[in-house]
Design a protein around this motif. Structure first.
Motif, PDB file in Angstrom:
ATOM      1  N   LEU A 131       0.848  -1.193   0.000  1.00  0.00           N
ATOM      2  CA  LEU A 131       0.000   0.000   0.000  1.00  0.00           C
ATOM      3  C   LEU A 131       0.879   1.237   0.000  1.00  0.00           C
ATOM      4  CD1 LEU A 131      -2.865   1.287   0.292  1.00  0.00           C
ATOM      5  CD2 LEU A 131      -2.477   1.233   2.769  1.00  0.00           C
ATOM      6  N   LEU A 132       0.542   2.190  -0.875  1.00  0.00           N
ATOM      7  CA  LEU A 132       1.218   3.477  -0.917  1.00  0.00           C
ATOM      8  C   LEU A 132       0.228   4.555  -0.491  1.00  0.00           C
ATOM      9  CD1 LEU A 132       3.033   1.671  -2.756  1.00  0.00           C
ATOM     10  CD2 LEU A 132       3.483   3.711  -4.125  1.00  0.00           C
ATOM     11  N   MET A 133       0.617   5.346   0.470  1.00  0.00           N
ATOM     12  CA  MET A 133      -0.187   6.493   0.904  1.00  0.00           C
ATOM     13  C   MET A 133       0.475   7.741   0.330  1.00  0.00           C
ATOM     14  SD  MET A 133      -2.925   7.179   2.876  1.00  0.00           S
ATOM     15  CE  MET A 133      -2.996   5.943   4.189  1.00  0.00           C
ATOM     16  N   VAL A 134      -0.260   8.495  -0.451  1.00  0.00           N
ATOM     17  CA  VAL A 134       0.285   9.641  -1.191  1.00  0.00           C
ATOM     18  C   VAL A 134      -0.387  10.930  -0.721  1.00  0.00           C
ATOM     19  CG1 VAL A 134       0.724  10.606  -3.480  1.00  0.00           C
ATOM     20  CG2 VAL A 134       0.589   8.111  -3.179  1.00  0.00           C
ATOM     21  N   ASP A 135       0.415  11.934  -0.458  1.00  0.00           N
ATOM     22  CA  ASP A 135      -0.110  13.225  -0.011  1.00  0.00           C
ATOM     23  C   ASP A 135       0.523  14.342  -0.836  1.00  0.00           C
ATOM     24  OD1 ASP A 135      -1.622  14.656   2.389  1.00  0.00           O
ATOM     25  OD2 ASP A 135       0.236  15.757   2.012  1.00  0.00           O
ATOM     26  N   ILE A 136      -0.300  15.273  -1.330  1.00  0.00           N
ATOM     27  CA  ILE A 136       0.213  16.404  -2.096  1.00  0.00           C
ATOM     28  C   ILE A 136       0.888  17.387  -1.140  1.00  0.00           C
ATOM     29  CG2 ILE A 136      -0.371  18.307  -3.635  1.00  0.00           C
ATOM     30  CD1 ILE A 136      -2.783  16.718  -4.562  1.00  0.00           C
ATOM     31  N   ASP A 137       2.119  17.744  -1.428  1.00  0.00           N
ATOM     32  CA  ASP A 137       2.870  18.651  -0.557  1.00  0.00           C
ATOM     33  C   ASP A 137       2.338  20.078  -0.673  1.00  0.00           C
ATOM     34  OD1 ASP A 137       4.569  16.580   0.272  1.00  0.00           O
ATOM     35  OD2 ASP A 137       5.900  16.884  -1.454  1.00  0.00           O
ATOM     36  N   LEU A 182       3.759  20.743 -12.844  1.00  0.00           N
ATOM     37  CA  LEU A 182       2.713  21.713 -12.505  1.00  0.00           C
ATOM     38  C   LEU A 182       3.292  22.772 -11.572  1.00  0.00           C
ATOM     39  CD1 LEU A 182      -0.319  22.341 -12.837  1.00  0.00           C
ATOM     40  CD2 LEU A 182      -0.706  21.040 -10.729  1.00  0.00           C
ATOM     41  N   PRO A 183       3.297  24.044 -11.970  1.00  0.00           N
ATOM     42  CA  PRO A 183       3.909  25.094 -11.132  1.00  0.00           C
ATOM     43  C   PRO A 183       3.253  25.203  -9.751  1.00  0.00           C
ATOM     44  CG  PRO A 183       3.500  25.887 -13.360  1.00  0.00           C
ATOM     45  CD  PRO A 183       2.798  24.581 -13.252  1.00  0.00           C
ATOM     46  N   HIS A 184       4.093  25.434  -8.744  1.00  0.00           N
ATOM     47  CA  HIS A 184       3.601  25.661  -7.371  1.00  0.00           C
ATOM     48  C   HIS A 184       4.485  26.764  -6.765  1.00  0.00           C
ATOM     49  CE1 HIS A 184       2.038  25.396  -3.482  1.00  0.00           C
ATOM     50  NE2 HIS A 184       2.073  24.085  -3.257  1.00  0.00           N
ATOM     51  N   ALA A 185       4.144  27.994  -7.093  1.00  0.00           N
ATOM     52  CA  ALA A 185       4.974  29.120  -6.688  1.00  0.00           C
ATOM     53  C   ALA A 185       4.985  29.320  -5.179  1.00  0.00           C
ATOM     54  CB  ALA A 185       4.465  30.387  -7.373  1.00  0.00           C
ATOM     55  N   ALA A 186       3.981  28.794  -4.476  1.00  0.00           N
ATOM     56  CA  ALA A 186       3.907  29.001  -3.028  1.00  0.00           C
ATOM     57  C   ALA A 186       4.579  27.889  -2.234  1.00  0.00           C
ATOM     58  CB  ALA A 186       2.444  29.113  -2.607  1.00  0.00           C
ATOM     59  N   SER A 187       5.156  26.919  -2.916  1.00  0.00           N
ATOM     60  CA  SER A 187       5.775  25.795  -2.208  1.00  0.00           C
ATOM     61  C   SER A 187       7.198  26.132  -1.777  1.00  0.00           C
ATOM     62  CB  SER A 187       5.814  24.559  -3.119  1.00  0.00           C
ATOM     63  OG  SER A 187       6.571  23.526  -2.526  1.00  0.00           O
ATOM     64  N   PRO A 188       7.508  25.914  -0.507  1.00  0.00           N
ATOM     65  CA  PRO A 188       8.892  26.116  -0.055  1.00  0.00           C
ATOM     66  C   PRO A 188       9.777  24.918  -0.386  1.00  0.00           C
ATOM     67  CG  PRO A 188       7.515  25.504   1.796  1.00  0.00           C
ATOM     68  CD  PRO A 188       6.600  25.635   0.622  1.00  0.00           C
ATOM     69  N   THR A 189       9.191  23.874  -0.959  1.00  0.00           N
ATOM     70  CA  THR A 189       9.945  22.648  -1.253  1.00  0.00           C
ATOM     71  C   THR A 189      10.444  22.605  -2.682  1.00  0.00           C
ATOM     72  OG1 THR A 189       8.654  21.402   0.374  1.00  0.00           O
ATOM     73  CG2 THR A 189       9.808  20.122  -1.309  1.00  0.00           C
ATOM     74  N   SER A 190       9.606  23.018  -3.624  1.00  0.00           N
ATOM     75  CA  SER A 190       9.945  22.904  -5.045  1.00  0.00           C
ATOM     76  C   SER A 190       9.121  23.891  -5.842  1.00  0.00           C
ATOM     77  CB  SER A 190       9.671  21.473  -5.536  1.00  0.00           C
ATOM     78  OG  SER A 190       9.752  21.394  -6.948  1.00  0.00           O
ATOM     79  N   PRO A 191       9.650  24.389  -6.970  1.00  0.00           N
ATOM     80  CA  PRO A 191       8.858  25.314  -7.801  1.00  0.00           C
ATOM     81  C   PRO A 191       7.706  24.619  -8.511  1.00  0.00           C
ATOM     82  CG  PRO A 191      10.950  24.803  -8.855  1.00  0.00           C
ATOM     83  CD  PRO A 191      11.023  24.225  -7.491  1.00  0.00           C
ATOM     84  N   THR A 192       7.717  23.293  -8.521  1.00  0.00           N
ATOM     85  CA  THR A 192       6.610  22.538  -9.119  1.00  0.00           C
ATOM     86  C   THR A 192       5.967  21.666  -8.055  1.00  0.00           C
ATOM     87  OG1 THR A 192       8.085  20.738  -9.817  1.00  0.00           O
ATOM     88  CG2 THR A 192       7.675  22.513 -11.414  1.00  0.00           C
ATOM     89  N   LEU A 193       4.777  21.222  -8.355  1.00  0.00           N
ATOM     90  CA  LEU A 193       4.013  20.421  -7.404  1.00  0.00           C
ATOM     91  C   LEU A 193       4.721  19.092  -7.132  1.00  0.00           C
ATOM     92  CD1 LEU A 193       1.137  20.614  -5.990  1.00  0.00           C
ATOM     93  CD2 LEU A 193       0.441  18.925  -7.718  1.00  0.00           C
ATOM     94  N   THR A 194       4.778  18.693  -5.864  1.00  0.00           N
ATOM     95  CA  THR A 194       5.398  17.426  -5.468  1.00  0.00           C
ATOM     96  C   THR A 194       4.449  16.663  -4.551  1.00  0.00           C
ATOM     97  OG1 THR A 194       6.479  18.452  -3.555  1.00  0.00           O
ATOM     98  CG2 THR A 194       7.739  18.363  -5.622  1.00  0.00           C
ATOM     99  N   VAL A 195       4.791  15.395  -4.338  1.00  0.00           N
ATOM    100  CA  VAL A 195       4.028  14.566  -3.408  1.00  0.00           C
ATOM    101  C   VAL A 195       5.003  13.855  -2.477  1.00  0.00           C
ATOM    102  CG1 VAL A 195       2.108  14.168  -4.997  1.00  0.00           C
ATOM    103  CG2 VAL A 195       4.029  12.560  -4.957  1.00  0.00           C
ATOM    104  N   SER A 196       4.483  13.449  -1.338  1.00  0.00           N
ATOM    105  CA  SER A 196       5.218  12.587  -0.415  1.00  0.00           C
ATOM    106  C   SER A 196       4.472  11.266  -0.330  1.00  0.00           C
ATOM    107  CB  SER A 196       5.322  13.218   0.971  1.00  0.00           C
ATOM    108  OG  SER A 196       6.039  14.431   0.917  1.00  0.00           O
ATOM    109  N   ILE A 197       5.227  10.170  -0.188  1.00  0.00           N
ATOM    110  CA  ILE A 197       4.609   8.839  -0.239  1.00  0.00           C
ATOM    111  C   ILE A 197       5.109   7.980   0.916  1.00  0.00           C
ATOM    112  CG2 ILE A 197       4.277   6.746  -1.620  1.00  0.00           C
ATOM    113  CD1 ILE A 197       4.797   8.390  -4.121  1.00  0.00           C
ATOM    114  N   GLY A 198       4.179   7.300   1.570  1.00  0.00           N
ATOM    115  CA  GLY A 198       4.515   6.288   2.556  1.00  0.00           C
ATOM    116  C   GLY A 198       4.244   4.924   1.967  1.00  0.00           C
ATOM    117  N   VAL A 199       5.198   4.014   2.088  1.00  0.00           N
ATOM    118  CA  VAL A 199       5.110   2.687   1.486  1.00  0.00           C
ATOM    119  C   VAL A 199       5.088   1.634   2.586  1.00  0.00           C
ATOM    120  CG1 VAL A 199       6.133   1.036  -0.130  1.00  0.00           C
ATOM    121  CG2 VAL A 199       6.385   3.514  -0.531  1.00  0.00           C
TER     122      VAL A 199
END
Length: 335
Positions: free
Chosen positions: A180-186, A258-275
């Motif tokens: 199972l992968l749990m995915v969350d949009i950063d 996908l641009p994410h100008a408000a993200s302090p992590t990356s200029p584009t949209l990212t996700v984090s995943i738990g496996v």
């Protein structure tokens, strides 16, 4: 309808009544000879009887090969089921349903009288079949809607819950792995605040499609878990394949760009995943699998986001109501 002189005659009043029925009716004697049929019978067959057919046997009439070799709507097997001799032919346990030309449907009933006569009744059920098919189509549509997330178009939480139980039971029986992968949009809240909620909805749909493309094997399921969280259920997937899928998700998200100008992590949209991977489903419950993937997800986010983390032994032992913490016990970062 005319009868042969050698065949038993029906009383005139009875014959007149049977002729007026809006069902097809035919009678065969104990020698499997046609005794009588009404006009309605010809309307509900793909090959018509003629007056001179009365007194002829079923086998003989079939051998005439009229209407391209078909009699009574098809072959003997499709009409009567087994042997061509009426006296020894058993009744159908279920009446035969036949499709005729022009989209018509007929249901056939047959019964043997005590003296061996076979009575066949044909009923036009075209409207019933049409209504039944419409109902089936509506039920399929309702089932699809009840298992589909209206925002993203992929499976919803209900569908995931059902699939998780079914796959966990199958894995327990067969001794297979289950991942199972749990995915969350950063920083999704920041995305909504910066671009607006309509853009946030579009973002959810874009991410859902990326995850859907990463679940290509039969049985794999990508679903929206809630809010900006998604799950990916991978039956018969070991740790190696689960991590491969997680890595592919990361790469495909980067390629989406996908641009994410408000993200302090990356200029584009990212996700984090738990496996989380179960190599022995009998040892842990489906809830434990979710908890382990969830705990691993929060460790990935606490480690800087835009990455995946594999559940550790401690993640499997964490209680469902325990706050997600790392290291010395400090609370994990907010989504």
């Amino acid at each position: 309808m005319s009868q042969s002189s050698s065949a038993p005659c029906l009383p005139i009043d009875l014959a007149s009544c049977l002729e007026s029925l809006d069902v097809g009716l035919e009678i065969w004697n104990n020698h499997d000879q046609l005794v009588w049929y009404n006009k309605g019978d010809n309307c509900l067959r793909s090959a018509s009887f003629f007056p001179e057919d009365v007194g002829k046997s079923f086998v003989t009439l079939q051998a005439l090969d009229r209407r391209g070799g078909q009699l009574a709507g098809g072959s003997m097997d499709s009409v009567y089921g087994q042997d061509p001799v009426a006296a020894t032919r058993p009744n159908h346990k279920e009446p035969a349903l036949q499709e005729l030309s022009g989209g018509r449907w007929v249901k056939n009933f047959e019964t043997l009288t005590p003296d061996g006569y076979l009575v066949v009744v044909r009923v036009n059920v075209t409207e019933l079949v049409r209504q039944g098919r419409q109902l089936e189509a509506r039920n399929r549509q309702l089932d699809l809607l009840s298992n589909t997330d209206s925002m993203t178009g992929i499976a919803n939480r209900r569908r995931f819950d059902e699939a998780l139980i079914a796959e966990w039971q199958r894995a327990s029986r067969n001794g297979n792995e289950l991942s199972l992968l749990m995915v969350d949009i950063d920083h999704f809240k920041k995305y909504n605040d910066h671009y607006g909620h309509l853009a946030g909805d579009a973002c959810l749909r874009r991410v859902a499609q990326v995850l859907l493309q990463c679940t290509r094997r039969a049985g794999d399921l990508a679903a929206r878990f809630g809010g900006e969280e998604f799950v990916m259920l991978l039956p018969a997937a070991d740790v190696s394949r689960a991590l491969e899928v997680a890595e592919k998700c990361m790469v495909d998200m980067q390629l989406m760009g996908l641009p994410h100008a408000a993200s302090p992590t990356s200029p584009t949209l990212t996700v984090s995943i738990g496996v989380a991977c179960l190599d022995d489903p009998a040892r842990f419950s489906p809830v434990a699998l979710i908890n382990a993937a969830d705990a691993a997800l929060y460790r990935a986010k606490a480690a800087g986001r835009a990455r995946y983390a594999l559940a550790t032994q401690a993640d499997w032992e964490i209680a469902a109501d325990m706050p997600r913490t790392i290291g010395s016990g400090s609370p994990l970062l907010s989504p």
